[in-house]
Design an enzyme around this catalytic site. Structure first.
Site, PDB file in Angstrom:
ATOM      1  N   ARG A 108       1.346  -0.842  -0.175  1.00  8.41           N
ATOM      2  CA  ARG A 108       0.234   0.122   0.278  1.00  8.41           C
ATOM      3  C   ARG A 108       0.914   1.496  -0.077  1.00  8.41           C
ATOM      4  O   ARG A 108       1.620   1.457   0.753  1.00  8.41           O
ATOM      5  CB  ARG A 108      -1.204   0.168   0.978  1.00  8.41           C
ATOM      6  CG  ARG A 108      -1.404   1.424   1.134  1.00  8.41           C
ATOM      7  CD  ARG A 108      -2.545   1.228   1.918  1.00  8.41           C
ATOM      8  NE  ARG A 108      -3.468   0.844   1.541  1.00  8.41           N
ATOM      9  CZ  ARG A 108      -5.353   1.181   2.589  1.00  8.41           C
ATOM     10  NH1 ARG A 108      -5.150   2.682   3.836  1.00  8.41           N
ATOM     11  NH2 ARG A 108      -5.964   0.891   2.224  1.00  8.41           N
ATOM     12  N   HIS A 135      -7.453   0.611  -6.219  1.00  3.39           N
ATOM     13  CA  HIS A 135      -7.268   0.064  -4.957  1.00  3.39           C
ATOM     14  C   HIS A 135      -8.568  -1.112  -5.517  1.00  3.39           C
ATOM     15  O   HIS A 135      -9.771  -1.654  -4.864  1.00  3.39           O
ATOM     16  CB  HIS A 135      -8.038   1.192  -4.287  1.00  3.39           C
ATOM     17  CG  HIS A 135      -8.689   0.363  -2.168  1.00  3.39           C
ATOM     18  ND1 HIS A 135      -7.771  -0.807  -2.352  1.00  3.39           N
ATOM     19  CD2 HIS A 135      -9.214   0.757  -1.228  1.00  3.39           C
ATOM     20  CE1 HIS A 135      -7.379  -0.911  -0.139  1.00  3.39           C
ATOM     21  NE2 HIS A 135      -8.508   0.132  -0.444  1.00  3.39           N
ATOM     22  N   GLN A 138     -10.229  -3.591  -2.944  1.00  6.38           N
ATOM     23  CA  GLN A 138     -11.956  -2.985  -2.576  1.00  6.38           C
ATOM     24  C   GLN A 138     -12.917  -3.145  -3.104  1.00  6.38           C
ATOM     25  O   GLN A 138     -13.399  -3.163  -2.851  1.00  6.38           O
ATOM     26  CB  GLN A 138     -11.163  -1.714  -2.250  1.00  6.38           C
ATOM     27  CG  GLN A 138     -12.432  -0.732  -1.607  1.00  6.38           C
ATOM     28  CD  GLN A 138     -12.753  -0.759  -0.298  1.00  6.38           C
ATOM     29  OE1 GLN A 138     -12.078  -0.742   0.682  1.00  6.38           O
ATOM     30  NE2 GLN A 138     -14.706  -1.431   0.166  1.00  6.38           N
ATOM     31  N   ASP A 231     -16.900   7.997  -1.243  1.00  7.89           N
ATOM     32  CA  ASP A 231     -15.535   8.408  -1.232  1.00  7.89           C
ATOM     33  C   ASP A 231     -14.929   9.597  -0.185  1.00  7.89           C
ATOM     34  O   ASP A 231     -15.604  10.940  -0.900  1.00  7.89           O
ATOM     35  CB  ASP A 231     -14.441   7.536  -2.024  1.00  7.89           C
ATOM     36  CG  ASP A 231     -12.810   7.248  -1.660  1.00  7.89           C
ATOM     37  OD1 ASP A 231     -12.876   7.017   0.045  1.00  7.89           O
ATOM     38  OD2 ASP A 231     -12.323   6.696  -2.355  1.00  7.89           O
ATOM     39  N   CYS A 271     -16.227   2.902   1.188  1.00  7.32           N
ATOM     40  CA  CYS A 271     -14.352   1.971   1.047  1.00  7.32           C
ATOM     41  C   CYS A 271     -14.413   1.918   2.606  1.00  7.32           C
ATOM     42  O   CYS A 271     -13.650   1.143   2.622  1.00  7.32           O
ATOM     43  CB  CYS A 271     -14.037   2.147   0.680  1.00  7.32           C
ATOM     44  SG  CYS A 271     -13.041   4.140  -0.283  1.00  7.32           S
ATOM     45  N   ARG A 310     -13.987  -6.790   2.880  1.00  6.41           N
ATOM     46  CA  ARG A 310     -12.676  -7.015   2.397  1.00  6.41           C
ATOM     47  C   ARG A 310     -11.880  -8.574   3.524  1.00  6.41           C
ATOM     48  O   ARG A 310     -10.636  -8.040   2.473  1.00  6.41           O
ATOM     49  CB  ARG A 310     -11.823  -5.346   3.604  1.00  6.41           C
ATOM     50  CG  ARG A 310     -12.829  -4.942   3.065  1.00  6.41           C
ATOM     51  CD  ARG A 310     -11.961  -4.540   1.927  1.00  6.41           C
ATOM     52  NE  ARG A 310     -10.831  -4.426   1.416  1.00  6.41           N
ATOM     53  CZ  ARG A 310      -9.899  -3.308   1.742  1.00  6.41           C
ATOM     54  NH1 ARG A 310     -10.253  -1.962   1.878  1.00  6.41           N
ATOM     55  NH2 ARG A 310      -8.925  -3.889   1.378  1.00  6.41           N
TER      56      ARG A 310
HETATM   57  N1  NVA Z   1      -9.554   7.532  -2.243  1.00  9.91           N
HETATM   58  C1  NVA Z   1      -9.180   6.637  -0.405  1.00  9.91           C
HETATM   59  C2  NVA Z   1      -9.403   5.867  -0.147  1.00  9.91           C
HETATM   60  C3  NVA Z   1      -9.002   5.000   0.796  1.00  9.91           C
HETATM   61  C4  NVA Z   1      -9.103   3.506   1.548  1.00  9.91           C
HETATM   62  C5  NVA Z   1      -8.010   7.380  -0.581  1.00  9.91           C
HETATM   63  O1  NVA Z   1      -6.920   6.778  -0.791  1.00  9.91           O
HETATM   64  O2  NVA Z   1      -7.045   7.560   0.882  1.00  9.91           O
HETATM   65  N1   CP Z   2     -11.607   1.209   2.382  1.00  9.13           N
HETATM   66  C1   CP Z   2     -10.033   0.872   3.056  1.00  9.13           C
HETATM   67  O1   CP Z   2      -8.848   0.209   2.416  1.00  9.13           O
HETATM   68  O2   CP Z   2      -9.810   0.901   4.251  1.00  9.13           O
HETATM   69  P1   CP Z   2      -8.093   1.061   4.944  1.00  9.13           P
HETATM   70  O3   CP Z   2      -7.644   2.059   4.546  1.00  9.13           O
HETATM   71  O4   CP Z   2      -8.195   1.620   6.441  1.00  9.13           O
HETATM   72  O5   CP Z   2      -7.313  -0.249   4.866  1.00  9.13           O
END
Ligand code: NVA
Ligand code: CP
Length: 325
Positions: A108, A135, A138, A231, A271, A310
């Site tokens: 990540r 992502h 997700q 989101d 998400c 998830r």
């Molecule tokens: N678009 C958000 C998704 C978090 C799961 C981010 O990248 O912060």
């Molecule tokens: N939805 C998601 O990826 O959550 P986290 O950022 O908590 O992993």
């Protein structure tokens, strides 16, 4: 031909056929059933999994850790300050070292290129746990949740409302197209997805019968929606843009008026994490943004089923790519 994903990396759903996505969703369903029955098949007995995190995470990290444990594997968390990745050591070198020790690597972080390099050089399956661009784990959980609720995916009308060019919008467009949904990205013009990706998605739709619409018109975009999805308005790494985004995205907040505009009884998905209330347990008083508390806490909201999924979908991705016992 039987689907075989052993040895494959999972970087974006673009790389998978609808049959392969169906296989992962069915495996997730099966693994969920087994977990509910208290059965742990231990498909990953003796395996070692590296979890690299440049960005924060609750769901993704915990899903990988619990899934690994349920299946008999060991998961090692490697935070951004724990390893040399991209600082004292190139991504290619770190990849080659981890590939000699681990059976699979989750990443990540920021650049999508990093996860591609890890996959190229490590020689083991690499799973994208979120980059600035995509992502995909997700989206598997999202599709699973929609299918649990409606019993099918094909023909479902799906509206993503908000930042139409973020990692979630990008990945949802691909996932919906692959599985034949009618996907609308409802966002102000300045936040529409890149043309190249939209063209790719249109080409996928031609094969699958899916549909893609990009619009800044909320009423048109959410009409007949079975699923409303949103989101955060500023993703991780974009915090400085928050004020500008609030101004731009205020008309795109998911609230009860928007639910009514669908003319249906839609489910609400997010998400997570979500800005939906002023809670004293939060470090800052952020309040309602992309979704109102009323919608978040309503019967429409399936966000915690989605969060739980998830675990089952990430487990399916690991088991599918490392091998079912
Ligand atoms: N678009 C958000 C998704 C978090 C799961 C981010 O990248 O912060
Ligand atoms: N939805 C998601 O990826 O959550 P986290 O950022 O908590 O992993």
């Amino acid at each position: 031909m039987a689907v075989n994903l052993i040895g494959r990396s999972f970087l974006t759903l673009k790389d998978f056929t609808p049959e392969e996505i169906r296989y992962m969703l069915d495996l997730a369903k099966e693994l969920k059933k087994l977990k509910m029955a208290g059965i742990k098949p231990r498909n990953l007995e003796g395996k070692n999994i590296a979890l690299i995190f440049e960005k924060a995470s609750t769901r993704t990290r915990c899903a990988f850790v619990v899934a690994a444990s349920d299946e008999g594997a060991h998961a090692e968390y490697l935070g951004k300050d724990d390893i040399q990745l991209g600082k004292k050591e190139t991504v290619a070198d770190t990849a080659r070292v981890l590939g000699r020790m681990f059976d699979g690597i989750q990443f990540r972080g920021f650049k999508h290129e990093t996860v591609e390099l890890l996959a190229k050089y490590s020689g083991v399956p690499v799973w994208n746990g979120l980059t600035d661009k995509f992502h995909p784990t997700q989206v598997l959980a999202d599709l699973m949740t929609i299918e649990e609720h409606y019993g099918h995916l094909k023909g479902i009308t799906f509206a993503f409302v908000g930042d139409g060019r973020n990692n979630m919008a990008n990945s949802l467009m691909i996932g919906c197209a692959k599985m034949g949904l009618d996907c609308r990205i409802v966002a102000p013009k300045g936040l529409h997805p890149e043309k190249e990706l939209v063209d790719t998605v249109k080409a996928i739709c031609k094969e699958t019968g899916g549909k893609i619409t990009i619009t800044d018109n909320v009423a048109k975009g959410v009409k007949d929606a079975d699923v409303l999805y949103t989101d955060v308005w500023a993703s991780m790494g974009e915090e400085a843009k928050m004020q500008a985004r609030i101004t731009l995205l205020k008309p795109y907040q998911v609230n009860m008026a928007m639910i009514k505009k669908t003319g249906k009884n839609p489910i609400f998905l997010h998400c997570l994490p979500a800005f939906h209330n002023n809670d004293t347990t939060m470090s800052k008083d952020i309040g309602e943004m992309e979704v109102t508390d009323e919608v978040f806490e309503s019967k429409h909201s399936k966000v915690f089923d989605e969060a739980e999924n998830r675990l089952h979908t990430i487990k399916a991705v690991m088991v599918a790519t490392l091998g079912v016992k």
